[in-house]
Structures are given as C-alpha cells and as structure tokens.
Design a protein around this motif. Structure first.
Motif, PDB file in Angstrom:
ATOM      1  N   TYR A  51      14.218  14.244  -0.016  1.00 33.99           N
ATOM      2  CA  TYR A  51      13.132  15.003  -0.625  1.00 33.99           C
ATOM      3  C   TYR A  51      12.829  14.489  -2.026  1.00 33.99           C
ATOM      4  O   TYR A  51      11.660  14.425  -2.447  1.00 33.99           O
ATOM      5  N   ALA A  52      13.874  14.118  -2.761  1.00 30.58           N
ATOM      6  CA  ALA A  52      13.654  13.587  -4.103  1.00 30.58           C
ATOM      7  C   ALA A  52      12.866  12.281  -4.060  1.00 30.58           C
ATOM      8  O   ALA A  52      11.899  12.097  -4.813  1.00 30.58           O
ATOM      9  N   TRP A  53      13.257  11.372  -3.170  1.00 32.07           N
ATOM     10  CA  TRP A  53      12.548  10.107  -3.049  1.00 32.07           C
ATOM     11  C   TRP A  53      11.118  10.324  -2.554  1.00 32.07           C
ATOM     12  O   TRP A  53      10.193   9.596  -2.949  1.00 32.07           O
ATOM     13  N   HIS A  54      10.933  11.297  -1.671  1.00 27.62           N
ATOM     14  CA  HIS A  54       9.584  11.591  -1.180  1.00 27.62           C
ATOM     15  C   HIS A  54       8.663  11.989  -2.322  1.00 27.62           C
ATOM     16  O   HIS A  54       7.508  11.523  -2.421  1.00 27.62           O
ATOM     17  N   LEU A  55       9.152  12.841  -3.217  1.00 25.72           N
ATOM     18  CA  LEU A  55       8.351  13.264  -4.361  1.00 25.72           C
ATOM     19  C   LEU A  55       8.098  12.102  -5.318  1.00 25.72           C
ATOM     20  O   LEU A  55       6.986  11.948  -5.853  1.00 25.72           O
ATOM     21  N   ILE A  56       9.122  11.281  -5.536  1.00 29.86           N
ATOM     22  CA  ILE A  56       8.966  10.135  -6.437  1.00 29.86           C
ATOM     23  C   ILE A  56       7.938   9.155  -5.883  1.00 29.86           C
ATOM     24  O   ILE A  56       7.057   8.676  -6.604  1.00 29.86           O
ATOM     25  N   TRP A  57       8.038   8.848  -4.593  1.00 27.55           N
ATOM     26  CA  TRP A  57       7.092   7.899  -3.986  1.00 27.55           C
ATOM     27  C   TRP A  57       5.676   8.462  -4.006  1.00 27.55           C
ATOM     28  O   TRP A  57       4.715   7.720  -4.245  1.00 27.55           O
ATOM     29  N   PHE A  58       5.536   9.753  -3.771  1.00 22.98           N
ATOM     30  CA  PHE A  58       4.203  10.371  -3.758  1.00 22.98           C
ATOM     31  C   PHE A  58       3.515  10.233  -5.114  1.00 22.98           C
ATOM     32  O   PHE A  58       2.299  10.029  -5.196  1.00 22.98           O
ATOM     33  N   SER A  59       4.293  10.338  -6.194  1.00 26.20           N
ATOM     34  CA  SER A  59       3.705  10.265  -7.536  1.00 26.20           C
ATOM     35  C   SER A  59       3.752   8.865  -8.139  1.00 26.20           C
ATOM     36  O   SER A  59       3.201   8.646  -9.219  1.00 26.20           O
ATOM     37  N   TRP A  60       4.409   7.929  -7.461  1.00 27.19           N
ATOM     38  CA  TRP A  60       4.553   6.574  -8.019  1.00 27.19           C
ATOM     39  C   TRP A  60       3.226   5.814  -7.903  1.00 27.19           C
ATOM     40  O   TRP A  60       2.596   5.809  -6.859  1.00 27.19           O
ATOM     41  N   PRO A  61       2.787   5.131  -8.966  1.00 29.33           N
ATOM     42  CA  PRO A  61       1.542   4.351  -8.885  1.00 29.33           C
ATOM     43  C   PRO A  61       1.697   3.171  -7.931  1.00 29.33           C
ATOM     44  O   PRO A  61       2.688   2.454  -7.978  1.00 29.33           O
ATOM     45  N   LYS A  62       0.704   3.011  -7.071  1.00 31.21           N
ATOM     46  CA  LYS A  62       0.790   1.974  -6.049  1.00 31.21           C
ATOM     47  C   LYS A  62      -0.302   0.943  -6.259  1.00 31.21           C
ATOM     48  O   LYS A  62      -1.421   1.278  -6.635  1.00 31.21           O
ATOM     49  N   PRO A  63       0.007  -0.309  -6.021  1.00 31.59           N
ATOM     50  CA  PRO A  63      -0.990  -1.360  -6.210  1.00 31.59           C
ATOM     51  C   PRO A  63      -1.989  -1.359  -5.064  1.00 31.59           C
ATOM     52  O   PRO A  63      -1.700  -0.853  -3.977  1.00 31.59           O
ATOM     53  N   PRO A  64      -3.163  -1.915  -5.284  1.00 30.77           N
ATOM     54  CA  PRO A  64      -4.116  -2.053  -4.176  1.00 30.77           C
ATOM     55  C   PRO A  64      -3.560  -3.028  -3.148  1.00 30.77           C
ATOM     56  O   PRO A  64      -2.806  -3.940  -3.468  1.00 30.77           O
ATOM     57  N   PHE A  65      -3.901  -2.823  -1.897  1.00 24.55           N
ATOM     58  CA  PHE A  65      -3.388  -3.707  -0.854  1.00 24.55           C
ATOM     59  C   PHE A  65      -4.474  -3.943   0.183  1.00 24.55           C
ATOM     60  O   PHE A  65      -5.426  -3.175   0.316  1.00 24.55           O
ATOM     61  N   ARG A  66      -4.296  -5.024   0.908  1.00 21.87           N
ATOM     62  CA  ARG A  66      -5.228  -5.367   1.974  1.00 21.87           C
ATOM     63  C   ARG A  66      -4.665  -4.884   3.301  1.00 21.87           C
ATOM     64  O   ARG A  66      -3.487  -5.032   3.583  1.00 21.87           O
ATOM     65  N   ALA A  67      -5.522  -4.341   4.132  1.00 19.01           N
ATOM     66  CA  ALA A  67      -5.072  -3.836   5.426  1.00 19.01           C
ATOM     67  C   ALA A  67      -4.478  -4.938   6.265  1.00 19.01           C
ATOM     68  O   ALA A  67      -3.574  -4.719   7.070  1.00 19.01           O
ATOM     69  N   SER A  68      -4.951  -6.162   6.073  1.00 16.39           N
ATOM     70  CA  SER A  68      -4.443  -7.270   6.884  1.00 16.39           C
ATOM     71  C   SER A  68      -3.000  -7.601   6.558  1.00 16.39           C
ATOM     72  O   SER A  68      -2.322  -8.261   7.325  1.00 16.39           O
ATOM     73  N   ALA A  69      -2.524  -7.147   5.386  1.00 21.17           N
ATOM     74  CA  ALA A  69      -1.149  -7.446   5.000  1.00 21.17           C
ATOM     75  C   ALA A  69      -0.165  -6.450   5.587  1.00 21.17           C
ATOM     76  O   ALA A  69       1.037  -6.624   5.483  1.00 21.17           O
ATOM     77  N   ALA A  70      -0.673  -5.403   6.201  1.00 18.53           N
ATOM     78  CA  ALA A  70       0.211  -4.379   6.766  1.00 18.53           C
ATOM     79  C   ALA A  70       0.686  -4.801   8.143  1.00 18.53           C
ATOM     80  O   ALA A  70       0.059  -5.600   8.825  1.00 18.53           O
ATOM     81  N   VAL A  71       1.802  -4.243   8.538  1.00 23.62           N
ATOM     82  CA  VAL A  71       2.351  -4.503   9.862  1.00 23.62           C
ATOM     83  C   VAL A  71       1.693  -3.555  10.842  1.00 23.62           C
ATOM     84  O   VAL A  71       1.852  -2.339  10.749  1.00 23.62           O
ATOM     85  N   ILE A  72       0.951  -4.068  11.771  1.00 25.50           N
ATOM     86  CA  ILE A  72       0.274  -3.235  12.758  1.00 25.50           C
ATOM     87  C   ILE A  72       0.886  -3.517  14.119  1.00 25.50           C
ATOM     88  O   ILE A  72       0.783  -4.613  14.658  1.00 25.50           O
ATOM     89  N   ARG A  73       1.546  -2.516  14.684  1.00 30.25           N
ATOM     90  CA  ARG A  73       2.172  -2.664  15.993  1.00 30.25           C
ATOM     91  C   ARG A  73       1.691  -1.546  16.907  1.00 30.25           C
ATOM     92  O   ARG A  73       1.596  -0.390  16.498  1.00 30.25           O
ATOM     93  N   THR A  74       1.381  -1.878  18.105  1.00 30.75           N
ATOM     94  CA  THR A  74       0.974  -0.880  19.082  1.00 30.75           C
ATOM     95  C   THR A  74       2.112  -0.695  20.067  1.00 30.75           C
ATOM     96  O   THR A  74       2.370  -1.570  20.911  1.00 30.75           O
ATOM     97  N   PRO A  75       2.814   0.417  19.991  1.00 34.02           N
ATOM     98  CA  PRO A  75       3.951   0.640  20.881  1.00 34.02           C
ATOM     99  C   PRO A  75       3.535   0.897  22.313  1.00 34.02           C
ATOM    100  O   PRO A  75       2.428   1.359  22.578  1.00 34.02           O
ATOM    101  N   GLU A  76       4.430   0.600  23.221  1.00 33.16           N
ATOM    102  CA  GLU A  76       4.201   0.903  24.630  1.00 33.16           C
ATOM    103  C   GLU A  76       4.441   2.380  24.859  1.00 33.16           C
ATOM    104  O   GLU A  76       5.096   3.057  24.077  1.00 33.16           O
ATOM    105  N   PRO A  77       3.870   2.940  25.952  1.00 33.20           N
ATOM    106  CA  PRO A  77       4.116   4.354  26.264  1.00 33.20           C
ATOM    107  C   PRO A  77       5.607   4.605  26.452  1.00 33.20           C
ATOM    108  O   PRO A  77       6.349   3.737  26.896  1.00 33.20           O
ATOM    109  N   ALA A  78       6.045   5.802  26.113  1.00 34.83           N
ATOM    110  CA  ALA A  78       7.455   6.167  26.264  1.00 34.83           C
ATOM    111  C   ALA A  78       7.797   6.290  27.733  1.00 34.83           C
ATOM    112  O   ALA A  78       6.925   6.502  28.584  1.00 34.83           O
ATOM    113  N   PRO A  79       9.078   6.147  28.093  1.00 32.07           N
ATOM    114  CA  PRO A  79       9.487   6.252  29.497  1.00 32.07           C
ATOM    115  C   PRO A  79       9.237   7.638  30.046  1.00 32.07           C
ATOM    116  O   PRO A  79       9.356   8.632  29.336  1.00 32.07           O
TER     117      PRO A  79
END
Length: 431
Positions: free
Chosen positions: A402-430
């Motif tokens: 919970y402490a880290w969640h609050l810190i990350w929520f208020s931490w300033p974040k740099p701009p980023f490009r969507a193409s730099a993110a990891v995009i994975r499409t999972p298979e349906p669950a069993p």
C-alpha cells in the motif's frame, strides 16, 4: 507431475508472473533431492532412515497436487485481459533502484514491525527484474536480457559474501526466473533450459555445502574481502556434477534438502501416541503474529520454529536457532492428511489469485496496484517457514504494498510512447 501440470496451466492462461511455479519449485527443492539421494545413493550408511523420507515424500506429493488444484481453480473462471500501454521501463528502474535501496536500509533497521515492513517492501526490486527479463525475452533483446541478468546476480553474490548464506539468493533467483516459464514459447526449449538450470543449481549447491564452513568462517569472523573471495572461489573450482557414488554429495542432499525426514519422524511419533496433533495451535500463533511487536513487546510468538519441531520430532534443537518446520510438516502435525490437503489447496488459491491479479495489473497498465499483489505473494513463498512467518510476513508485505502504491501514484512520470510498452494478448484460460 504436479509441477508439470502447474506449468501447463499457467502457460495456457498466460495471465501470470510465474509465482505459483516459484513456490512449488522451492517446495520440491526442499523435499525431492533428499528423496532422490535416499533412492540412488550407493552407500546409505551416512543417511537418515529411509522410512521417514518415504512418509514425508508422500505428504509432499499430496500437498503438491492440492496446491496445483488450488491454482487451477483461480484460473478456471478467469477470462481474457486486454493489455494497455504504460511507462514500464521507468517502472522497472523505479522498482530496482528504490527496492534495492530499501533492502540495504532494512539490513540496518532493527525496530520491531518497521524493520519487517521495510524488508518486505524492498522486494519490489525483484518485480522490476522479473518484468524486464520477460520483456527482453519477448523482444529477443539479448543485450537487454544480459543487463538485467547481471542485476539479478548481484543479490545472491552479496548474500553469500556478506552473510555466508546461499538459500536466500537461490530463492530470489527462482522467483525471478519462474516468470520466464510462462513467457518462453517453445515447450522443448523451456524443458532444456529447466534441466540445465536444475543440474547447474544442484552442482553449485553441492560444492557450496562442502565448502560452507570455510566460507562462513571467513564471513562471520570478519575476514577481509580477499579472504571471502578466496573461500568462495575454492567452492567454484570444486563444482562437479551430482554423483550417486559420492558419499559427501549424497550426505549433503540428505542433510539439507530432505525435509521429508522431519515430517516423517513427526508423523511416526503421532502414530505411536508419543505426541498429539496440534489441532490448530500453530495456526492460532500465526494469527497472534498479526499483532505488531511494537504494540505487544512481550508477544510470545517468534519467527523460526525450533520449539514446535523439537516437540513433534523429539530432536534436541537450540531455542536460539531458526529452524524451519516447513509447510508440509506443519499442515500435517495440525490436522493430519486433511490438514495437508486443505492447507496446500488454500495456499494454491491465495498465491494463484495474487499472482494473477499482479499480472493483470501489469498488463492493464495499472502498475501501482501490482505492488499490492506481488509483495504479499512473494511473502507467502516460504515453503520451509512456519505459519507464523508466513502470516506476519504477508501482513508486512501488504502494508509495504500500500505504501508503494501511494508513492507510485504520486511519483512524477516521464512521457512515454505506446510502442515502447509490452503488449501481450493472452490466450483464453483453460475450461
């Protein structure tokens, strides 16, 4: 077979960081090598009685199957998770830098309750390395993978050089690398890598065990860096493949990686009427562990489990030594086989649910919520710990999350490009 089934379930579901695999791998590491040594050793004169190992490994098999069923139940109704872009590279670096710094601070803090929260909170560095390695593999970026693997090796080396312990570093490596078991696409490649890592790990452990007195003497007696490195390099030069004809190797496996002996010994004493089942006593002690020692300085519950192990096995153990009762033994000495089945089923459900929630939060780009699930799940990966340690550790980890969640929520974040993110499409669950 339970382990292979678990890997298949999580690979098919895809929404996982591999934490259930890490738990079961660590559990089996404490039970299977010793049983194998009992089975194949050319000379059993130095080994513990095989009857106790036989009983303990049966309990372990039952518990492993129940754990896998628990994880399966989590993924059974689970649906598809849509991945979203997020500043993941910044998140990985944030986790490693601040988690590593907090880990160092935790070593120097000895305030009740606060030190436990800091220690558990420092584990976010593992999250950063785990996610970065998965991304490097998906991108087939070998240079990136090499950099993050180098960061991973720092912790076990420091644990060995500064503390003389190998187990803590090994557990961390297993937790991080288990995330790749879900990511690697080729089952054949995964199997080959798994066998290589298993053989290499066993070879390193066997050499470490034989040179452990020299390493710890250099570390605990305040030896300089040169002496510590020299003792460690002696162990490295002596690495050999496991050999059933090597008495010292089989003795090492039986002494350190045969938790079956204690579970079987305790079960035999219960069957003979020399001791009784605890009927939930150690579970109640785990509930008491939730009260912070800062509020209850004289709390009788302590980490480590020499008292209960001595009581149930009849072995003379130092009360000042932390001696792991282990999940298999503790579940059994409370409620018998039913305790083993229900205990591991619940562990599978809880760790599986936390693991899935952490992976889903990462995929959806809600990175701050990943802390809330990852840290308690890691705290539960203590197959050689007691219920007291598991419950108190998970509570401390949740507070840190919970402490880290609050810190990350208020931490300033740099701009980023969507193409730099990891995009994975999972298979349906069993189904």
């Amino acid at each position: 077979m339970a382990f292979l089934a678990l890997v298949w379930i999580l690979r098919h579901a895809q929404v996982s960081l591999g934490l259930p695999i890490a738990y079961l791998a660590n559990l089996l590491l404490l039970h299977v090598p010793g049983a194998v040594a009992q089975l194949f050793a050319a000379d059993r004169a130095m080994l513990t009685p095989i009857a106790y190992t036989r009983t303990g490994i049966i309990f372990t098999a039952i518990g492993s199957a129940a754990f896998v069923v628990g994880v399966f139940l989590v993924h059974l109704p689970a649906g598809k998770v849509t991945a979203q872009p997020a500043p993941r590279r910044f998140f990985w670096r944030f986790c490693v830098i601040w988690g590593g710094l907090l880990t160092v601070i935790a070593f120097m803090i000895h305030i009740p309750s606060i030190g436990a929260v800091l220690s558990r909170g420092g584990a976010i560095w593992m999250l950063g390395v785990l996610l970065a390695l998965r991304s490097a593999y998906e991108r087939r970026d070998r240079a990136m993978a090499a950099r993050w693997l180098a960061i991973l090796t720092v912790y076990p080396i420091l644990m060995l050089m500064l503390g003389g312990f190998m187990s803590y570093g090994a557990m961390v490596v297993i937790i991080v690398l288990s995330g790749l078991a879900v990511t690697v696409k080729s089952p054949v490649r995964l199997g080959v890598i798994g066998v290589i890592l298993l053989v290499a790990g066993m070879s390193i452990f066997l050499s470490y065990f034989q040179h452990r007195p020299e390493i710890r003497q250099a570390v605990w007696n305040g030896g300089n860096t040169e002496e510590r490195i020299g003792a460690t390099m002696d162990a490295v030069r002596d690495i050999r493949l496991p050999d059933p004809n090597d008495k010292l190797q089989m003795f090492a496996l039986d002494q350190r990686l045969n938790q079956n002996y204690f579970a079987g010994l305790a079960a035999s004493r219960i069957d003979a009427g020399r001791v009784n089942y605890l009927y939930g006593r150690s579970i109640w002690e785990g509930v008491q562990a939730l009260v912070p020692r800062a509020l209850w300085p004289d709390k009788p519950v302590v980490a480590g489990s020499p008292k209960v192990v001595s009581e149930m096995t009849g072995l003379a153990l130092s009360p000042n030594t932390s001696f792991g009762v282990g999940n298999v033994m503790e579940f059994h000495i409370n409620f018998g086989i039913a305790g083993v089945i229900i205990g591991f089923l619940l562990l599978g459900v809880v760790i599986g649910a936390l693991d899935r929630a952490a992976a889903a939060s990462d995929m959806k780009g809600d990175l701050g919520r990943t802390f809330l699930y990852f840290l308690p799940a890691v705290a539960l990966i203590q197959p050689n710990g007691s219920i007291v340690e598991i419950i108190s550790g998970a509570a401390s980890a949740l507070a840190a999350g919970y402490a880290w969640h609050l810190i990350w929520f208020s931490w300033p974040k740099p701009p980023f490009r969507a193409s730099a993110a990891v995009i994975r499409t999972p298979e349906p669950a069993p189904s």
